[in-house]
Design a protein around this motif. Structure first.
Motif, short mmCIF file in Angstrom:
data_model
loop_
_atom_site.label_atom_id
_atom_site.label_comp_id
_atom_site.label_asym_id
_atom_site.label_seq_id
_atom_site.Cartn_x
_atom_site.Cartn_y
_atom_site.Cartn_z
N SER A 11 0.83 -1.21 0.00
CA SER A 11 0.00 0.00 0.00
C SER A 11 0.86 1.26 0.00
O SER A 11 0.39 2.33 -0.36
CB SER A 11 -0.95 0.00 1.20
OG SER A 11 -0.22 -0.04 2.42
N THR A 40 -4.70 -10.11 -1.80
CA THR A 40 -4.94 -8.67 -1.70
C THR A 40 -6.20 -8.35 -0.90
O THR A 40 -6.37 -7.23 -0.44
CB THR A 40 -5.05 -8.02 -3.10
OG1 THR A 40 -6.20 -8.52 -3.77
CG2 THR A 40 -3.81 -8.30 -3.93
N HIS A 43 -6.29 -8.87 5.18
CA HIS A 43 -5.61 -7.82 5.92
C HIS A 43 -4.78 -8.43 7.05
O HIS A 43 -4.68 -7.88 8.13
CB HIS A 43 -6.62 -6.81 6.46
CG HIS A 43 -7.34 -6.08 5.37
ND1 HIS A 43 -6.80 -5.00 4.73
CD2 HIS A 43 -8.54 -6.30 4.79
CE1 HIS A 43 -7.63 -4.57 3.80
NE2 HIS A 43 -8.71 -5.35 3.82
N LYS A 51 -0.02 -2.29 4.27
CA LYS A 51 -0.53 -3.56 3.78
C LYS A 51 0.49 -4.15 2.80
O LYS A 51 0.82 -3.52 1.79
CB LYS A 51 -1.88 -3.36 3.09
CG LYS A 51 -2.56 -4.63 2.69
CD LYS A 51 -3.92 -4.33 2.09
CE LYS A 51 -4.54 -5.59 1.54
NZ LYS A 51 -5.74 -5.32 0.76
N ASN A 54 -0.93 -5.63 -1.44
CA ASN A 54 -1.98 -4.71 -1.86
C ASN A 54 -2.40 -4.93 -3.31
O ASN A 54 -3.57 -4.81 -3.64
CB ASN A 54 -1.51 -3.26 -1.67
CG ASN A 54 -2.64 -2.29 -1.71
OD1 ASN A 54 -3.63 -2.46 -1.01
ND2 ASN A 54 -2.52 -1.26 -2.54
#
Length: 70
Positions: A11, A40, A43, A51, A54
């Protein structure tokens, strides 16, 4: 030994590598991409509020050949 090596974008825009040993044969490109894209949606993998998985960027098979010296 054969493995799948995949590259994800975090991210934060950095590169994240993930590999899976002995993936088997017979999966299509679409199936492999679909499986990797499921990462993706999770989490579970974060580091410093970033993250790690991502976006899927690429994937490839890597085969290592070992030669015994002695």
């Amino acid at each position: 030994m054969k493995k799948i090596v995949s590259i994800f974008k975090t991210s934060g825009g950095r590169s994240q590598t993930w590999s899976y040993a002995d993936p088997g044969e017979g999966k299509s490109t679409e199936e492999i991409r679909g499986i990797l894209e499921r990462f993706t949606l999770l989490h579970l993998f974060e580091k410093d509020d970033e993250k790690l998985f991502n976006e899927v960027v690429s994937a490839k098979y890597v085969e290592t050949v070992e030669t015994i010296i002695f």
